[in-house]
Write a protein that holds these residues in place. Structure first.
Motif, PDB file in Angstrom:
ATOM      1  N   PRO A   1      12.898  10.310   2.078  1.00  0.00           N
ATOM      2  CA  PRO A   1      11.626  10.554   3.743  1.00  0.00           C
ATOM      3  C   PRO A   1       9.478  10.764   2.986  1.00  0.00           C
ATOM      4  CG  PRO A   1      13.327  12.383   2.750  1.00  0.00           C
ATOM      5  CD  PRO A   1      13.146  11.221   1.492  1.00  0.00           C
ATOM      6  N   GLN A   2       9.474  10.815   1.452  1.00  0.00           N
ATOM      7  CA  GLN A   2       8.167  10.927   1.014  1.00  0.00           C
ATOM      8  C   GLN A   2       7.562   9.544   1.627  1.00  0.00           C
ATOM      9  OE1 GLN A   2       9.336  12.068  -2.753  1.00  0.00           O
ATOM     10  NE2 GLN A   2       7.463  13.526  -2.277  1.00  0.00           N
ATOM     11  N   PHE A   3       8.469   8.356   1.365  1.00  0.00           N
ATOM     12  CA  PHE A   3       8.653   7.011   1.339  1.00  0.00           C
ATOM     13  C   PHE A   3       7.907   6.609   3.282  1.00  0.00           C
ATOM     14  CE2 PHE A   3       8.866   2.233   1.639  1.00  0.00           C
ATOM     15  CZ  PHE A   3       7.892   1.914   1.256  1.00  0.00           C
ATOM     16  N   CYS A   4       8.324   7.268   4.063  1.00  0.00           N
ATOM     17  CA  CYS A   4       8.278   7.120   5.449  1.00  0.00           C
ATOM     18  C   CYS A   4       6.974   7.824   5.381  1.00  0.00           C
ATOM     19  CB  CYS A   4       9.687   7.980   5.899  1.00  0.00           C
ATOM     20  SG  CYS A   4      11.060   6.666   5.817  1.00  0.00           S
ATOM     21  N   VAL A   5       6.476   8.465   5.015  1.00  0.00           N
ATOM     22  CA  VAL A   5       5.563   9.167   5.157  1.00  0.00           C
ATOM     23  C   VAL A   5       4.116   8.463   4.471  1.00  0.00           C
ATOM     24  CG1 VAL A   5       3.762  10.822   4.327  1.00  0.00           C
ATOM     25  CG2 VAL A   5       6.238  11.802   4.921  1.00  0.00           C
TER      26      VAL A   5
ATOM     27  N   ALA B   1       1.305   8.784  -5.941  1.00  0.00           N
ATOM     28  CA  ALA B   1       1.455  10.088  -5.613  1.00  0.00           C
ATOM     29  C   ALA B   1       2.149  11.345  -4.772  1.00  0.00           C
ATOM     30  CB  ALA B   1       0.518  10.494  -5.173  1.00  0.00           C
ATOM     31  N   ARG B   2       3.956  10.877  -5.147  1.00  0.00           N
ATOM     32  CA  ARG B   2       4.621  10.972  -4.242  1.00  0.00           C
ATOM     33  C   ARG B   2       5.105  12.924  -4.879  1.00  0.00           C
ATOM     34  NH1 ARG B   2       7.605   8.033  -7.893  1.00  0.00           N
ATOM     35  NH2 ARG B   2       8.325   8.675  -8.959  1.00  0.00           N
ATOM     36  N   GLY B   3       4.791  13.159  -5.893  1.00  0.00           N
ATOM     37  CA  GLY B   3       4.838  14.253  -5.955  1.00  0.00           C
ATOM     38  C   GLY B   3       3.052  15.239  -5.483  1.00  0.00           C
TER      39      GLY B   3
ATOM     40  N   ALA C   1       0.849  -1.255  -0.023  1.00  0.00           N
ATOM     41  CA  ALA C   1      -0.135  -0.005  -0.203  1.00  0.00           C
ATOM     42  C   ALA C   1       0.691   1.212   0.298  1.00  0.00           C
ATOM     43  CB  ALA C   1      -1.306  -0.127   1.073  1.00  0.00           C
ATOM     44  N   ALA C   2       1.444   1.440   1.013  1.00  0.00           N
ATOM     45  CA  ALA C   2       2.733   2.836   0.473  1.00  0.00           C
ATOM     46  C   ALA C   2       3.583   2.575  -0.622  1.00  0.00           C
ATOM     47  CB  ALA C   2       3.807   2.118   2.006  1.00  0.00           C
ATOM     48  N   ARG C   3       3.904   1.575  -0.913  1.00  0.00           N
ATOM     49  CA  ARG C   3       4.821   1.917  -2.091  1.00  0.00           C
ATOM     50  C   ARG C   3       3.078   2.454  -3.552  1.00  0.00           C
ATOM     51  NH1 ARG C   3       9.368  -0.446  -1.838  1.00  0.00           N
ATOM     52  NH2 ARG C   3      10.593  -1.625  -0.186  1.00  0.00           N
TER      53      ARG C   3
ATOM     54  N   VAL D   1      12.723   1.891  -3.345  1.00  0.00           N
ATOM     55  CA  VAL D   1      12.755   2.917  -2.309  1.00  0.00           C
ATOM     56  C   VAL D   1      12.793   1.947  -1.272  1.00  0.00           C
ATOM     57  CG1 VAL D   1      10.561   2.655  -2.762  1.00  0.00           C
ATOM     58  CG2 VAL D   1      11.104   4.718  -2.076  1.00  0.00           C
ATOM     59  N   THR D   2      13.855   3.099  -0.031  1.00  0.00           N
ATOM     60  CA  THR D   2      13.944   2.481   1.160  1.00  0.00           C
ATOM     61  C   THR D   2      13.540   3.421   2.151  1.00  0.00           C
ATOM     62  OG1 THR D   2      16.127   3.650   1.459  1.00  0.00           O
ATOM     63  CG2 THR D   2      15.768   1.144   0.599  1.00  0.00           C
TER      64      THR D   2
END
Length: 138
Positions: A76-80, A16-18, A8-10, A71-72
């Protein structure tokens, strides 16, 4: 093997990371709304996210696919996205979309399913719709 929360996070990050926090949250809302109303698009987080031609970031030819697979949590956006997905899994993620189960990027072409009566709202560059059963409010 990735957990449902990771997938889900990926998906949110890939789609929508942008679009910032609200954009990624809105994508997770669509995932959550589809899971709550199982149908041709899947019955759980994994099947909904990875259904054929539903979230383009998972399409084999999409350039985002390689990025989302690698991505890991150093991003920072992936952490969110991970945090938001955790909230979604705990049923604690508010729905920003008005119960939407579809969306599209307004900067591209309009999908065939777009109808004014299904429109819910626009968040960033994504327009959100309730197209599934009872999409027209009936």
């Amino acid at each position: 093997m990735m957990s449902a929360q990771q997938i889900a996070a990926r998906t949110a990050w890939g789609e929508a990371r942008g679009e910032g926090v609200s954009g990624m949250q809105a994508v997770l809302n669509v995932i959550q709304n589809r899971v709550m109303h199982p149908g041709w698009w899947g019955r759980d987080v994994v099947s909904v996210c990875q259904a054929n031609q539903q979230f383009s970031c998972w399409n084999r030819q999409d350039p985002n696919r390689a990025k989302l697979l690698s991505v890991t949590d150093k991003d920072p956006q992936f952490c969110v996205a991970l945090h938001l997905a955790e909230k979604m899994n705990g049923s604690a993620l508010p729905d920003l979309t008005g119960d939407a189960d579809h969306y599209f990027d307004c900067r591209g072409g309009r999908p065939f399913w777009v109808q004014k009566k299904f429109y819910r709202k626009t968040i960033g560059h994504h327009a959100f719709y309730r197209v599934g059963l009872h999409g027209d409010g009936q």
